[in-house]
Enzyme design. Structure first.
Site, PDB file in Angstrom:
ATOM      1  N   GLU A   1       3.518   1.802  -1.638  1.00 23.44           N
ATOM      2  CA  GLU A   1       4.312   1.892  -2.866  1.00 23.44           C
ATOM      3  C   GLU A   1       3.363   2.182  -4.034  1.00 23.44           C
ATOM      4  O   GLU A   1       3.033   1.296  -4.821  1.00 23.44           O
ATOM      5  CB  GLU A   1       5.101   0.596  -3.082  1.00 23.44           C
TER       6      GLU A   1
ATOM      7  N   GLY B   1       0.791  -1.225   0.000  1.00 27.47           N
ATOM      8  CA  GLY B   1       0.000   0.000   0.000  1.00 27.47           C
ATOM      9  C   GLY B   1       0.817   1.266   0.000  1.00 27.47           C
ATOM     10  O   GLY B   1       0.369   2.303  -0.504  1.00 27.47           O
TER      11      GLY B   1
ATOM     12  N   GLU C   1      11.264  -3.137  -9.212  1.00 30.14           N
ATOM     13  CA  GLU C   1      11.372  -1.954  -8.348  1.00 30.14           C
ATOM     14  C   GLU C   1      11.648  -0.777  -9.272  1.00 30.14           C
ATOM     15  O   GLU C   1      12.720  -0.680  -9.882  1.00 30.14           O
ATOM     16  CB  GLU C   1      12.509  -2.128  -7.343  1.00 30.14           C
TER      17      GLU C   1
ATOM     18  N   ARG D   1       3.960 -11.732   1.169  1.00 31.06           N
ATOM     19  CA  ARG D   1       4.447 -12.812   2.038  1.00 31.06           C
ATOM     20  C   ARG D   1       3.308 -13.788   2.329  1.00 31.06           C
ATOM     21  O   ARG D   1       3.428 -14.627   3.218  1.00 31.06           O
ATOM     22  CB  ARG D   1       4.963 -12.254   3.386  1.00 31.06           C
TER      23      ARG D   1
END
Length: 431
Positions: free
Chosen positions: A71, A69, A251, A130
């Site tokens: 990012e 959230g 990224e 995760r």
């Protein structure tokens, strides 16, 4: 459109999905919901294709943004990507190639609740990257304990038969590829069976980026996940293992919450990277269909590459497969399916994709076994069907004899009742 998003981004971080998706309200057939977040917000996907919503023998690619959230850059860039492709179809050759030769699915936000709260996890404060089943350590093996956003992605992957994908994150500038963890939890290079192909895909993104490949921290702007920092329960490893989907974790911004004025620059730095990565599905690799020799019908066989311990499945509808491979290599490609003889052939994959169809012969003891196939490609031996029916017939006759014997011995039934009981049950029809 970008100006609107910049202003929205600059003045508020409140949830704005209804506003964003209203931009696509003229494309109703292009937007679907794959589930809901903890707080009930729809996880909306934009599908871009010349035939959206229709099944075709074409590869499918997905982009996912805002897994975390905090990012948000990925969601902004993906909205811009969808808008750019629609605006430039039939104008730009790369946009036209993507629209006409594949199905591109864009999920701008996987975590709308976390975005609204400006935090990493979802509304239950769970890190969604995760929360997937892990190959090394059992994490949330019971599906009911997984987050609704995670379950939505898992069901979506099983339904759509994706060839490759990428999730967009923020906080670094690098293209990350599997494995994300190692068996002993140590920080080390831990490559998956398709390590060479993943390094190629990551390099396609990095080399097309404005400055990702110039990184001083990551050689060539790419990294193996476990070598960078191990994680468990990650989405990209699960996609590869359970979906046959080659996923990267990208990224795309050193800063998680950049200023609104920086959004156009981030978009331009990543535009060609996203386009080239998606287009690589049709520009390289091996593609084809698998057919049954005796019927000519497509079948959902498996495709493997000798020396690489992973397989992908052809689709049930068209029997088509799309296999990502690093170019510049010789490969032995093998197609197989239960009830058929495996076939293999060698190819030289250069810079362009290779088309390769397989026609598999039925595999019987005498070479003449005939098979019945239903619409799903399931296989049934005629002789086995006969034996099953014969077994049921014998059972019914036995039951009938027992009923008659009981009548004779105990004489508890009247003649009319005897007539009713002696009819055997209706036989099932084998399909």
């Amino acid at each position: 459109m970008l100006t609107f998003l910049q202003n929205l981004y600059a003045h508020t971080f409140k949830l704005c999905l209804p506003i964003i998706y209203s931009l696509f309200e003229g494309l109703h057939d292009h937007v679907i919901s794959i589930g809901k977040s903890v707080n009930g917000f729809a996880l909306l996907v934009i599908e871009i294709s010349d035939k959206p919503g229709q099944s075709e023998s074409e590869p499918a690619f997905k982009f996912i943004g805002n897994v975390h959230g905090d990012e948000p850059v990925g969601r902004e860039v993906l909205i811009k990507l969808a808008n750019w492709l629609c605006d430039n179809y039939l104008k730009d050759p790369l946009a036209t190639l993507i629209v006409e030769n594949m199905h591109l699915h864009i999920l701008p936000t996987m975590n709308p609740d976390g975005f609204a709260l400006r935090r990493r996890g979802n509304a239950n404060n769970v890190d969604l990257n995760r929360d997937f089943p892990d190959q090394f350590f059992p994490i949330n093996d019971e599906i009911n304990y997984r987050q609704p956003e995670t379950r939505a992605i898992m069901n979506w992957v099983k339904q759509e038969h994706f060839t490759a994908s990428a999730s967009l994150h923020g906080g670094a500038l690098v293209a990350n590829y599997p494995w994300d963890g190692s068996r002993d939890q140590s920080k080390q290079y831990y490559g998956c069976p398709d390590d060479k192909t993943f390094r190629y895909m990551a390099s396609v993104y990095s080399q097309s980026h404005y400055n990702m490949s110039l990184s001083k921290e990551f050689n060539g702007g790419i990294t193996n996940g476990a070598f960078w920092y191990p994680i468990y329960g990650g989405m990209q490893d699960w996609n590869y293992i359970h979906g046959g989907c080659f996923e990267l974790t990208l990224e795309i911004s050193d800063v998680k919450w950049p200023k609104a004025a920086e959004l156009p620059v981030i978009w331009e730095h990543n535009r060609m990277s996203m386009l080239n990565l998606a287009a690589s599905l049709v520009k390289t690799g091996v593609h084809g269909r698998i057919f049954a020799a005796d019927t000519g019908h497509p079948i959902p066989g498996s495709l493997m590459i000798k020396g690489i311990d992973s397989e992908i499945r052809a689709s049930r509808t068209y029997g088509d497969y799309h296999r990502m491979l690093a170019p510049g290599e010789n490969y032995e490609v093998m197609a197989s399916m239960e009830g058929f003889k495996t076939k293999a052939t060698r190819i030289l994959l250069e810079e362009e994709a290779v088309s390769l169809d397989f026609i598999l012969d039925p595999d019987g003891a005498d070479g003449q076994m005939k098979m019945l196939r239903n619409n799903c490609g399931c296989l049934c031996d005629n002789d086995k069907l006969f034996h099953v029916q014969g077994a049921h017939l014998e059972l019914y006759l036995f039951v009938l004899l027992v009923v008659v014997a009981l009548y004779v011995l105990f004489k508890r039934k009247t003649s009319s009742k005897f007539t009713t009981q002696r009819h055997s049950p209706k036989r099932p029809i084998a399909v």
